[in-house]
Every structure is written in structure tokens, then in C-alpha cells.
Scaffold this motif. Structure first.
Motif, PDB file in Angstrom:
ATOM      1  N   PRO A   1      39.048  40.998  43.763  1.00 29.52           N
ATOM      2  CA  PRO A   1      39.259  40.444  45.101  1.00 29.52           C
ATOM      3  C   PRO A   1      38.121  39.472  45.444  1.00 29.52           C
ATOM      4  CG  PRO A   1      38.511  42.729  45.240  1.00 29.52           C
ATOM      5  CD  PRO A   1      38.754  42.441  43.791  1.00 29.52           C
ATOM      6  N   PRO A   2      38.376  38.525  46.339  1.00 29.21           N
ATOM      7  CA  PRO A   2      37.351  37.525  46.685  1.00 29.21           C
ATOM      8  C   PRO A   2      36.009  38.164  47.045  1.00 29.21           C
ATOM      9  CG  PRO A   2      39.431  36.933  47.714  1.00 29.21           C
ATOM     10  CD  PRO A   2      39.648  38.266  47.055  1.00 29.21           C
ATOM     11  N   GLU A   3      36.040  39.325  47.679  1.00 29.55           N
ATOM     12  CA  GLU A   3      34.772  39.975  48.059  1.00 29.55           C
ATOM     13  C   GLU A   3      33.926  40.246  46.815  1.00 29.55           C
ATOM     14  OE1 GLU A   3      37.818  40.990  48.997  1.00 29.55           O
ATOM     15  OE2 GLU A   3      37.694  40.105  51.011  1.00 29.55           O
ATOM     16  N   ARG A   4      34.603  40.601  45.712  1.00 31.10           N
ATOM     17  CA  ARG A   4      33.882  40.932  44.489  1.00 31.10           C
ATOM     18  C   ARG A   4      33.310  39.668  43.830  1.00 31.10           C
ATOM     19  NH1 ARG A   4      36.153  43.945  39.038  1.00 31.10           N
ATOM     20  NH2 ARG A   4      34.106  44.131  38.090  1.00 31.10           N
ATOM     21  N   ALA A   5      34.039  38.569  43.986  1.00 32.06           N
ATOM     22  CA  ALA A   5      33.591  37.325  43.352  1.00 32.06           C
ATOM     23  C   ALA A   5      32.528  36.601  44.183  1.00 32.06           C
ATOM     24  CB  ALA A   5      34.774  36.396  43.114  1.00 32.06           C
ATOM     25  N   ALA A   6      32.472  36.955  45.475  1.00 33.95           N
ATOM     26  CA  ALA A   6      31.598  36.205  46.391  1.00 33.95           C
ATOM     27  C   ALA A   6      30.150  36.198  45.925  1.00 33.95           C
ATOM     28  CB  ALA A   6      31.718  36.768  47.801  1.00 33.95           C
ATOM     29  N   GLU A   7      29.676  37.381  45.546  1.00 37.26           N
ATOM     30  CA  GLU A   7      28.271  37.479  45.181  1.00 37.26           C
ATOM     31  C   GLU A   7      27.957  36.660  43.920  1.00 37.26           C
ATOM     32  OE1 GLU A   7      25.046  40.740  43.815  1.00 37.26           O
ATOM     33  OE2 GLU A   7      27.095  41.435  44.206  1.00 37.26           O
ATOM     34  N   ARG A   8      28.854  36.748  42.925  1.00 35.54           N
ATOM     35  CA  ARG A   8      28.616  36.032  41.669  1.00 35.54           C
ATOM     36  C   ARG A   8      28.666  34.519  41.837  1.00 35.54           C
ATOM     37  NH1 ARG A   8      28.386  38.965  36.926  1.00 35.54           N
ATOM     38  NH2 ARG A   8      28.215  41.147  37.535  1.00 35.54           N
ATOM     39  N   THR A   9      29.630  34.080  42.639  1.00 37.94           N
ATOM     40  CA  THR A   9      29.875  32.641  42.752  1.00 37.94           C
ATOM     41  C   THR A   9      29.029  32.000  43.845  1.00 37.94           C
ATOM     42  OG1 THR A   9      31.659  33.068  44.318  1.00 37.94           O
ATOM     43  CG2 THR A   9      32.275  32.864  42.005  1.00 37.94           C
ATOM     44  N   GLY A  10      28.549  32.827  44.769  1.00 30.36           N
ATOM     45  CA  GLY A  10      27.844  32.266  45.916  1.00 30.36           C
ATOM     46  C   GLY A  10      28.794  31.605  46.902  1.00 30.36           C
TER      47      GLY A  10
ATOM     48  N   PRO B   1      46.472  35.724  26.917  1.00 31.55           N
ATOM     49  CA  PRO B   1      46.118  35.929  25.504  1.00 31.55           C
ATOM     50  C   PRO B   1      45.154  37.114  25.384  1.00 31.55           C
ATOM     51  CG  PRO B   1      45.925  33.611  26.116  1.00 31.55           C
ATOM     52  CD  PRO B   1      46.136  34.375  27.378  1.00 31.55           C
ATOM     53  N   GLU B   2      45.450  38.014  24.453  1.00 28.33           N
ATOM     54  CA  GLU B   2      44.648  39.254  24.371  1.00 28.33           C
ATOM     55  C   GLU B   2      43.142  39.042  24.246  1.00 28.33           C
ATOM     56  OE1 GLU B   2      47.252  41.022  21.499  1.00 28.33           O
ATOM     57  OE2 GLU B   2      48.618  40.845  23.226  1.00 28.33           O
ATOM     58  N   PRO B   3      42.701  38.136  23.342  1.00 28.60           N
ATOM     59  CA  PRO B   3      41.236  38.000  23.239  1.00 28.60           C
ATOM     60  C   PRO B   3      40.600  37.550  24.549  1.00 28.60           C
ATOM     61  CG  PRO B   3      42.376  36.350  21.871  1.00 28.60           C
ATOM     62  CD  PRO B   3      43.411  37.288  22.369  1.00 28.60           C
ATOM     63  N   PHE B   4      41.322  36.763  25.320  1.00 36.51           N
ATOM     64  CA  PHE B   4      40.758  36.278  26.583  1.00 36.51           C
ATOM     65  C   PHE B   4      40.700  37.408  27.614  1.00 36.51           C
ATOM     66  CE2 PHE B   4      42.405  31.615  25.899  1.00 36.51           C
ATOM     67  CZ  PHE B   4      41.635  31.532  24.755  1.00 36.51           C
ATOM     68  N   VAL B   5      41.761  38.204  27.664  1.00 27.50           N
ATOM     69  CA  VAL B   5      41.773  39.318  28.625  1.00 27.50           C
ATOM     70  C   VAL B   5      40.634  40.281  28.287  1.00 27.50           C
ATOM     71  CG1 VAL B   5      43.101  41.276  29.504  1.00 27.50           C
ATOM     72  CG2 VAL B   5      44.246  39.083  29.064  1.00 27.50           C
ATOM     73  N   ALA B   6      40.462  40.542  26.984  1.00 30.79           N
ATOM     74  CA  ALA B   6      39.398  41.464  26.572  1.00 30.79           C
ATOM     75  C   ALA B   6      38.031  40.908  26.970  1.00 30.79           C
ATOM     76  CB  ALA B   6      39.460  41.685  25.057  1.00 30.79           C
ATOM     77  N   GLU B   7      37.820  39.626  26.741  1.00 25.51           N
ATOM     78  CA  GLU B   7      36.534  39.026  27.099  1.00 25.51           C
ATOM     79  C   GLU B   7      36.325  39.052  28.617  1.00 25.51           C
ATOM     80  OE1 GLU B   7      35.739  35.048  25.478  1.00 25.51           O
ATOM     81  OE2 GLU B   7      34.260  34.748  27.073  1.00 25.51           O
ATOM     82  N   ALA B   8      37.404  38.841  29.356  1.00 22.78           N
ATOM     83  CA  ALA B   8      37.290  38.871  30.825  1.00 22.78           C
ATOM     84  C   ALA B   8      36.893  40.268  31.295  1.00 22.78           C
ATOM     85  CB  ALA B   8      38.612  38.441  31.456  1.00 22.78           C
ATOM     86  N   ARG B   9      37.505  41.294  30.680  1.00 19.25           N
ATOM     87  CA  ARG B   9      37.149  42.675  31.047  1.00 19.25           C
ATOM     88  C   ARG B   9      35.661  42.928  30.798  1.00 19.25           C
ATOM     89  NH1 ARG B   9      40.598  44.818  34.293  1.00 19.25           N
ATOM     90  NH2 ARG B   9      42.763  44.527  33.697  1.00 19.25           N
ATOM     91  N   GLN B  10      35.204  42.412  29.651  1.00 17.81           N
ATOM     92  CA  GLN B  10      33.781  42.563  29.321  1.00 17.81           C
ATOM     93  C   GLN B  10      32.904  41.866  30.354  1.00 17.81           C
ATOM     94  OE1 GLN B  10      33.181  40.952  25.454  1.00 17.81           O
ATOM     95  NE2 GLN B  10      33.193  42.963  24.460  1.00 17.81           N
ATOM     96  N   MET B  11      33.311  40.659  30.704  1.00 14.30           N
ATOM     97  CA  MET B  11      32.537  39.877  31.677  1.00 14.30           C
ATOM     98  C   MET B  11      32.459  40.627  33.007  1.00 14.30           C
ATOM     99  SD  MET B  11      33.462  36.148  33.313  1.00 14.30           S
ATOM    100  CE  MET B  11      34.558  36.850  34.553  1.00 14.30           C
ATOM    101  N   LEU B  12      33.602  41.218  33.404  1.00 12.78           N
ATOM    102  CA  LEU B  12      33.642  41.904  34.698  1.00 12.78           C
ATOM    103  C   LEU B  12      32.756  43.149  34.713  1.00 12.78           C
ATOM    104  CD1 LEU B  12      37.448  41.609  35.575  1.00 12.78           C
ATOM    105  CD2 LEU B  12      35.560  40.265  36.501  1.00 12.78           C
ATOM    106  N   SER B  13      32.616  43.786  33.543  1.00 10.06           N
ATOM    107  CA  SER B  13      31.846  45.027  33.542  1.00 10.06           C
ATOM    108  C   SER B  13      30.373  44.812  33.184  1.00 10.06           C
ATOM    109  CB  SER B  13      32.487  46.041  32.580  1.00 10.06           C
ATOM    110  OG  SER B  13      32.468  45.495  31.288  1.00 10.06           O
ATOM    111  N   ALA B  14      30.022  43.577  32.852  1.00 10.08           N
ATOM    112  CA  ALA B  14      28.614  43.315  32.504  1.00 10.08           C
ATOM    113  C   ALA B  14      27.726  43.469  33.738  1.00 10.08           C
ATOM    114  CB  ALA B  14      28.464  41.914  31.917  1.00 10.08           C
ATOM    115  N   ARG B  15      26.459  43.781  33.477  1.00 16.94           N
ATOM    116  CA  ARG B  15      25.518  43.961  34.576  1.00 16.94           C
ATOM    117  C   ARG B  15      25.333  42.674  35.378  1.00 16.94           C
ATOM    118  NH1 ARG B  15      20.002  44.942  33.322  1.00 16.94           N
ATOM    119  NH2 ARG B  15      20.604  44.507  31.181  1.00 16.94           N
ATOM    120  N   PRO B  16      25.263  42.754  36.688  1.00 12.26           N
ATOM    121  CA  PRO B  16      25.033  41.537  37.472  1.00 12.26           C
ATOM    122  C   PRO B  16      23.640  40.988  37.209  1.00 12.26           C
ATOM    123  CG  PRO B  16      25.002  43.471  38.904  1.00 12.26           C
ATOM    124  CD  PRO B  16      25.368  43.945  37.536  1.00 12.26           C
TER     125      PRO B  16
END
Ligand SMILES: Nc1nc2c(c(=O)[nH]1)N[C@H]1C(S)=C(S)[C@@H](COP(=O)(O)OP(=O)(O)OC[C@H]3O[C@@H](n4cnc5c(=O)[nH]c(N)nc54)[C@H](O)[C@@H]3O)O[C@H]1N2
Ligand SMILES: Nc1nc2c(c(=O)[nH]1)N[C@H]1C(S)=C(S)[C@@H](COP(=O)(O)OP(=O)(O)OC[C@H]3O[C@@H](n4cnc5c(=O)[nH]c(N)nc54)[C@H](O)[C@@H]3O)O[C@H]1N2
Ligand code: SF4
Ligand SMILES: [Mo]
Length: 710
Positions: free
Chosen positions: A265-274, A559-574
Motif C-alpha cells: 500500500p502507498p503507506e508502505r512505499a512512502a518511507e522508501r520513496t520519500g 514473470p517468476e524471476p521478477f516476482v521472486a526478486e520483488a519479494r526479496q526486495m520487499l523483505s530486505a532491511r530498510p
């Protein structure tokens, strides 16, 4: 006076404006816009003078150079070609094909001879060490296109002249004149969107020249674009704004993409994107609600550790709002030369068919990432790169960690450069083979017509006859290729002459003719000569049904490799909070410049110093720095001293330095450029920072420390 007026194409950027060159006995009197060119309609930009300046530049090499006792001296073609071929052949014979690396630079894309015969020769060396500027540029777009549409060259183009909403993420077309979006006179085309009631929105860490003429500028934290795009998709899906019917049955992965987006949700992206959540939601709603909308992104989204994800999500935003392959949205061209077929023949389609030796990085479209060339030269072992052939490139200034590459080139056993300048890269060569000037060759833009906002075709004969004793790029490569293959024995010499004659007889124009005749518009060089100003083939048309090349003929949205990478990106430490002297470094371009190679033109370099580091006033005052200060900029790989320019264009915490400077090095011959030397940002960009899926250089996420120098 025997003044002649010749039609030509400006080759200095992707807009490819039609020009009229007035000459007198081979001397260029003037270069003007061609009012009858169907694409550019008389438009030219200030950079066009570079065509004349390049042609006349006394520093431009007219004869080959050979290194003898450590120094370069002029030589005749026969001697130089023999020396180049012998050096390369020795390395290949002793160490195998992969010991020769090839690097092709950006101007190769504007060169008919290099795109036809040149490509065939270079690929025939069968080396895994094939590099180009693509892996500092658009490979994320190629990877995304391959996964989603089945062919890396199927990159969609915004339907600029019909769209009612243009979202520009990480591009500055007012300065670059448009990239993977051939469209001369960007200013007028953007103004026209607003004049017809449409909107232009720019997402960029800097308030750019394009942002200045847009309806809205949204400042974003560098390299956070996948977060922004995922959260925009969230809004589209969760608010029922997705428009599936238009693509009904033609896509797959809709649910998987929706599931992924619903986690952001936008609230989650707000901090990362500024960018605050309300703004993200508003951007998404406006995009989805527009009668037609095109999301377009370029260098800014490609130079990131998740650049391919950013491109994929951008293309997907177009798709799920009903704006892919639809007038006013993002569309595909029907170029007169079918580049989809051409790249198949050249072996471009595919990725990870092999990996680089040292860092185990997957190949993309037959090439390894430029970020690892230095590794391959420096690291001993079987397959080590010992010789290099560069063609139309200056990787010492354009590749990440250029200083390391600079040193690595000095350690090569042998190096050949096909280039008209003795510059930061070619100064390491043992043989330099200079081609004719851009005004001395015929032109058809195979690559850029494929990304034009209208389908057009234009062939021009060389406006100026080449001078005696000069060779075209393709002739140089053809001769070199044959000499490397066929030895100096009597039989070898005969075979070489026969093959060279055959190659010359066909030539790039012969190959172009075949490509045009077999292309979708069934044109020919002869037909195009009859419309010398260019042929308008009409607006872009929905064509996905016909051209989609995925195995099941559906757009792959997840595409599976992209979804997997996105999941990784989302769970990485801020990221940890920023220390006040730490900044994220991004790049920028200038209208009168062109990567590294237009700085030797007096007409183009005049004016205020351009190689400055931009910083926001609040950051400058926190560090007690003022415009004009000399500051040290330090990254993991090195440091440089730059001139500071304080401006509120910049996002706080982000600084910008253009690339392509850092001239004035020993043994170069660029008199004007040396007077405006500047520093090379790529001396501090990091070769370890690459896009995960494509290996592209992630120039936009280099962390630097800044300090005043006394
Ligand atoms: N930090 C940072 N680095 C970047 C970028 C960035 O934004 N930031 N941008 C990247 C991008 S997008 C690109 S495309 C690359 C460009 O990277 P390169 O292509 O490696 O560099 P150019 O400066 O374009 O150098 C072009 C060379 O080709 C020569 N040349 C020009 N025309 C011809 C011709 O017709 N034939 C031959 N044989 N030679 C010719 C010129 O003399 C020059 O030496 O830089 C990349 N590097
Ligand atoms: N005058 C001129 N024209 C050129 C060139 C040139 O050197 N000079 N080079 C040519 C070449 S080789 C190319 S590839 C094209 C490039 O064409 P463009 O991509 O249009 O040009 P750039 O100026 O690199 O624009 C990239 C933008 O991305 C922004 N940016 C940086 N990091 C991020 C990020 O993380 N997120 C977002 N959203 N934005 C970011 C930068 O501030 C910049 O405004 O231009 C071509 N045309
Ligand atoms: S926009 Fe300028 S540099 Fe680009 S092709 Fe046109 S005249 Fe040449
Ligand atoms: Mo580029």
C-alpha cells in the motif's frame, strides 16, 4: 562557388533530425533543419553544429596510428590493419576466442555499417567477452521486454502525439531529446500534450528541465522506483481501476501481479520513496482515470539495483490500466526493418546461456555486463581477457569504476580501437583505426526507427564524398575480420581478397535493401531514394497480437524471476538513516553534450562550467558549503574533487554529477576538451553495484561522502 545542398540525418542523438548540409568542395558551409523531413519538420537543436565541428575537427584522426617503442605514429592502412589483425590473431591462437574482448559504444547504434556488417563481424569472433554500452544503459528494458513480450527489442514507446497523460519516471527528454522514444522537438510535443488538455508528470530526484515544463514534479528517493510503481499498482487494483477487458485473454499473471501489489500500500512505499501516500494514490488515480496514459521511464530507472523490476512494473502499469498497445498509451512500432527478426539472426535473444568467468554474471542478449570487464582482464586463469577491440566507445569514462578499468587496459597484451579520437580509452590501444566522419557516410537508422513515436523510414546518401584513403567503420571491421581469419599465405590472401570484394559489393546498403524488402512495409533502398526527405508510414498501430513472441502468445505480467526478486526486495532491511555528510549520487546530461565525446567542439563547450556537483541548499548549509567550493566526493572505490553548485533543483540528500568528463589525461589528443576537462564521475561509481536481473550498471545508487577541501 559550387555550393551544393545535401539532405542528411543528424547522428548526435536519438531524435535523428533531418538536416540540410550546404557544402562547397567538401567544406561544410552550413547545417540547417530540413523542413520537409516528416518527423523533425525542420527542427534541430543547438547540438547540430557538432556535425560540422566533428567533420572539421583538426584533432579527429584521418590516418591509422600504430604503437612503436611505446609511442603512437601514423601508418598506412595496410600496415595498420595487418598489425591489428596479427596482434589479435596471436592472442586468439595462444589463449582461445574468449581471450579477445570486444566493447562497442553507443554511436554504433547510429551507424548503418556497424549495425549490419560490423555486427556480423564482431559476433563472428565468438567470444563470450562481448561488451557494450548497453549494460550501462538499456539492458533492464531488454530483459523486461524479453520476459513480458518474448523479444528483448520489443520495448514499448509512448504514443507521445496522442497521449492525454504522460508519466515520465527517470528520464529527462527535454535535454536528452528523447531516448527509446525517437521524437524530434520534444519541447513542442510535450507542450502539445498540455495544449490538448492532457497532463505531464515527472518523477525524478532532481527538478529537471523536463520537470520545469511539466504539470507536476514529484521528487523521489533514488533507486526506490519499484516501490513507487508497486504501490501505484496497489491503488489501481484495490480501487477497482484496473481495466482488464481491453487485454482480455491476452495476458497471464494478472492475479500474481495483483497479489504482489496488494502487499505494498502507498503507506508502505512512502518511507522508501520519500513520496507521501496521498501523492502516490493521486498519481495512480490520475494515471488510471486519464482517457489515455503512457508511463515512460529511461536511464533513471535503468541505473538501479532493481532496475529491471522498475521497468517491468512500469510496463505493467501501462498494461493493467488498458494503456498497452492502445492509441495514446504505450505502443509498439512497425519499423520498415524488422529488428525483431534481425536480432534473432544475430543471436540477441536469450539470457543466462552462459555466465561470466570471474563474477558468474549471466549473459544478456549475448553480452556480459561492462561492470565486469576489469575483473576479466585482471583475474588470471583460463579464459582471461588479454586483448581488447573497442569500437565507438569510451569505457574509461563511461563504465562504472572507470579508473580501475583505465588501469586494467594498461595491462592488456594487445588492444585495437576503431575510433576517430585519441581519447581516455583509445590512448591504451596498440593500433587505432579511424573511420570516416559522420557526414561522409550514408545513413538509415535501423535501431532508432524501431523506437520512433511514428513509423517513418529515411535513407540518405553520404552528404560529403569521403576523402581519399579513408575507410568506413564496416570496411575496417570487415578487413580486420578477414585478416584475423585468413592468414598471409598465398591461398589466404586470395581468399581474403575475394571475400572482401564480395562484402564490399553487398555493403551495408545491400544488406539494408534485403532487410527493407523483407520488412513489413516492403520498401527498398531505391524506393527510399525517391523520398529523400523521409517517408511517413503513419501513426503507431495496435500490433501486439501480431508481434508478441512469448511461447503462448500472451503478455507475461508476472514473470517468476521478477516476482521472486520483488519479494526479496520487499523483505530486505530498510536503509539506515542518513548521516549528514553521506549522499546518494546520481547523474545528469546537458543539451550541448553527448556522453564523453562532444567536448572537443568549441561551439558546444562554451558557457559556464558544466561538470559541477549539484546539492540542495539545506544540505550545503548543514556542511557549511557554498557554490564554487571545491569538495571531495568519496565512494567505496575512490574519490575526486569537484566544484559545488548549490541549487534547490536537487532533492535533499542527493547530489548530481554528469558523466563523460575527466579529460586532459596524458597521451590523449583532445585539445578543446582538455581545456574543459572536469572530473569523471565514473572514477567513483561502483562496479559492484549492478541491476540484479540484467547486470546493468547501477549508477544511481552510489553512496558518497562529501567534505570540503582547503
Ligand atoms: N555515471 C554514468 N555513466 C554512464 C551514463 C550515465 O548516465 N551515468 N550513461 C551511460 C550510457 S546511457 C551510455 S550510452 C554510455 C556511453 O558509453 P560509450 O559509448 O562507451 O561512450 P561515448 O562517450 O558515447 O563514446 C563514444 C566513442 O565513439 C566514438 N565515435 C563516435 N562516432 C563514431 C563512429 O561513427 N564510429 C566509431 N568507430 N566511433 C565513433 C567517439 O569518438 C567516442 O570515443 O555511457 C554510460 N555511462
Ligand atoms: N544532450 C544529450 N542528449 C543525450 C545524451 C547526452 O549525453 N546529452 N545521451 C544520450 C544517451 S546515450 C541516452 S541513453 C539518453 C538518456 O536519456 P534520458 O534517460 O532521458 O536522460 P537522463 O538525463 O540520463 O535522464 C535520467 C533522469 O533520471 C533521473 N534519475 C536518476 N536516478 C533516478 C532514480 O533513481 N529514479 C528516478 N525516477 N529518476 C532518477 C535523473 O535525475 C535524470 O533526470 O540520452 C541521449 N541523449
Ligand atoms: S535533437 Fe539535436 S542532436 Fe538530436 S538529432 Fe536533432 S539536431 Fe541532432
Ligand atoms: Mo545511452
Amino acid at each position: 562557388m559550387s555550393t551544393e545542398r545535401r539532405l542528411a540525418t543528424c547522428l548526435l542523438c536519438e531524435a535523428g533530425c533531418g538536416i540540410v548540409v550546404e557544402t562547397d568542395a567538401g567544406k561544410v558551409l552550413s547545417v540547417r533543419g530540413d523542413p520537409d523531413d516528416p518527423m523533425s519538420k525542420g527542427f534541430i537543436c543547438p547540438k547540430v553544429i557538432g556535425m560540422k565541428e566533428l567533420h572539421e575537427d583538426p584533432d579527429r584522426l584521418r590516418k591509422p596510428l600504430i604503437r612503436e617503442d611505446g609511442r603512437l605514429r601514423e601508418a598506412e592502412w595496410e600496415e595498420a590493419l595487418d598489425a591489428a589483425a596479427t596482434g589479435i590473431r596471436r592472442i586468439r591462437e595462444a589463449y582461445g576466442n574468449d581471450a579477445l574482448a570486444v566493447y562497442q559504444g553507443n554511436p554504433a547504434a547510429h551507424n548503418l555499417g556497424l549495425l549490419t556488417i560490423g555486427q556480423a563481424v564482431l559476433r563472428s569472433f565468438a567470444t563470450k567477452n562481448l561488451y557494450s554500452a548497453s549494460s550501462a544503459d538499456q539492458v533492464p528494458q531488454m530483459r523486461a521486454a524479453e520476459e513480458m513480450f518474448g523479444n528483448p527489442v520489443l520495448m514499448p514507446v509512448p504514443d507521445l502525439d496522442r497521449t492525454q497523460h504522460l508519466l515520465i519516471v527517470g528520464a529527462n527528454p527535454l535535454v536528452s531529446n528523447g531516448s527509446i522514444m525517437t521524437a524530434p522537438n520534444m519541447k513542442a510535443r510535450l507542450a502539445a500534450i498540455r495544449a490538448r488538455g492532457g497532463k505531464v508528470v515527472v518523477v525524478d530526484p532532481r527538478r529537471t528541465e523536463t520537470a520545469e515544463v511539466a504539470d507536476e514534479h514529484v521528487s523521489i528517493q533514488p533507486a526506490s522506483d519499484p516501490w513507487l510503481l508497486l504501490s501505484m499498482l496497489h491503488v489501481v487494483f484495490s480501487e477497482g481501476l484496473a481495466r482488464r477487458p481491453k487485454m482480455g485473454g491476452k495476458e497471464q499473471g494478472w492475479e500474481a501481479l495483483e497479489r504482489l501489489a496488494l502487499d505494498v500500500p502507498p503507506e508502505r512505499a512512502a518511507e522508501r520513496t520519500g513520496i507521501d501516500a496521498a501523492t502516490i494514490a493521486r498519481l495512480a488515480r490520475a494515471f488510471a482515470a486519464a482517457p489515455s496514459a503512457a508511463a515512460y521511464g529511461r536511464i533513471g530507472i535503468c541505473h538501479q539495483p532493481h532496475g529491471t523490476l522498475a521497468v517491468w512494473l512500469l510496463y505493467s502499469l501501462n498494461a493493467v490500466t488498458g494503456n498497452l498497445d492502445s492509441p495514446g498509451g504505450s505502443m509498439f512500432t512497425t519499423p520498415a526493418v524488422d529488428v525483431r527478426k534481425l536480432v534473432k539472426v544475430l543471436g540477441y535473444i536469450g539470457h543466462d546461456r552462459w555466465r561470466s568467468r570471474v563474477r558468474d554474471l549471466p549473459e544478456v542478449a549475448g553480452e556480459a555486463p561492462i561492470a565486469t570487464l576489469a575483473d576479466e582482464i585482471e583475474t588470471p586463469g583460463k579464459g582471461q581477457v588479454r586483448a581488447l577491440l573497442t569500437c565507438a566507445g569510451n569505457p574509461v569514462l563511461s563504465a562504472p569504476n572507470g579508473r580501475r578499468l583505465d588501469a586494467a587496459l594498461g595491462r592488456l597484451a594487445f588492444m585495437v580501437s576503431v575510433d576517430g579520437y585519441l581519447n581516455e580509452t583509445t590512448r591504451h590501444a596498440d593500433v587505432i583505426l579511424p573511420p570516416v566522419s559522420p557526414l561522409e557516410r550514408s545513413h538509415y537508422d535501423i535501431a532508432l526507427n524501431a523506437y520512433a513515436v511514428r513509423n517513418t523510414a529515411k535513407f540518405v546518401d553520404a552528404p560529403i564524398a569521403r576523402s581519399e584513403g579513408t575507410l568506413h567503420d564496416w570496411e575496417i571491421l570487415l578487413e580486420l575480420g578477414l585478416r584475423i581469419r585468413l592468414d598471409g599465405s598465398a591461398a589466404g590472401r586470395i581468399a581474403r581478397r575475394t571475400a572482401a570484394a564480395a562484402g564490399r559489393a553487398v555493403g551495408p546498403e545491400g544488406m539494408l535493401d534485403v532487410l527493407l524488402r523483407t520488412g513489413p512495409h516492403r520498401l527498398s533502398v531505391r524506393a527510399l531514394r525517391k523520398t529523400p526527405n523521409g517517408l511517413d508510414l503513419g501513426p503507431l498501430e495496435p500490433s501486439l497480437d501480431r508481434i508478441l513472441e512469448t511461447p503462448n502468445k500472451r503478455v507475461r505480467l508476472a514473470p517468476e524471476p521478477f516476482v521472486a526478486e520483488a519479494r526479496q526486495m520487499l523483505s530486505a532491511r530498510p536503509p539506515t538513516p542518513r548521516e549528514h555528510h553521506r549522499f546518494t549520487l546520481i547523474g545528469r546530461r546537458h543539451l550541448r553534450s553527448n556522453n564523453s565525446w562532444m567536448h572537443n567542439s568549441r561551439a558546444l563547450v562554451k558557457g559556464p562550467e558544466r561538470c559541477t556537483l549539484l546539492m540542495h541548499p539545506a544540505d550545503a548549509s548543514a556542511l557549511s558549503l557554498k557554490s564554487g567550493a571545491r569538495i571531495e566526493v568519496k565512494s567505496r572505490v575512490g574519490s575526486l574533487v569537484a566544484l559545488l553548485e548549490v541549487t534547490d533543483e536537487m532533492r535533499s540528500g542527493v547530489v548530481s554529477l554528469p558523466h563523460g568528463f575527466g579529460h586532459g589525461r596524458p597521451d590523449t589528443k583532445l585539445r578543446v576538451a582538455s581545456e574543459h576537462a572536469g572530473v569523471s564521475v565514473n572514477d567513483i561509481t561502483d562496479d559492484q553495484l549492478i541491476d540484479n536481473a540484467s547486470g546493468n550498471a547501477a549508477f544511481s545508487s552510489v553512496s558518497v561522502e562529501i567534505r570540503a577541501v582547503d
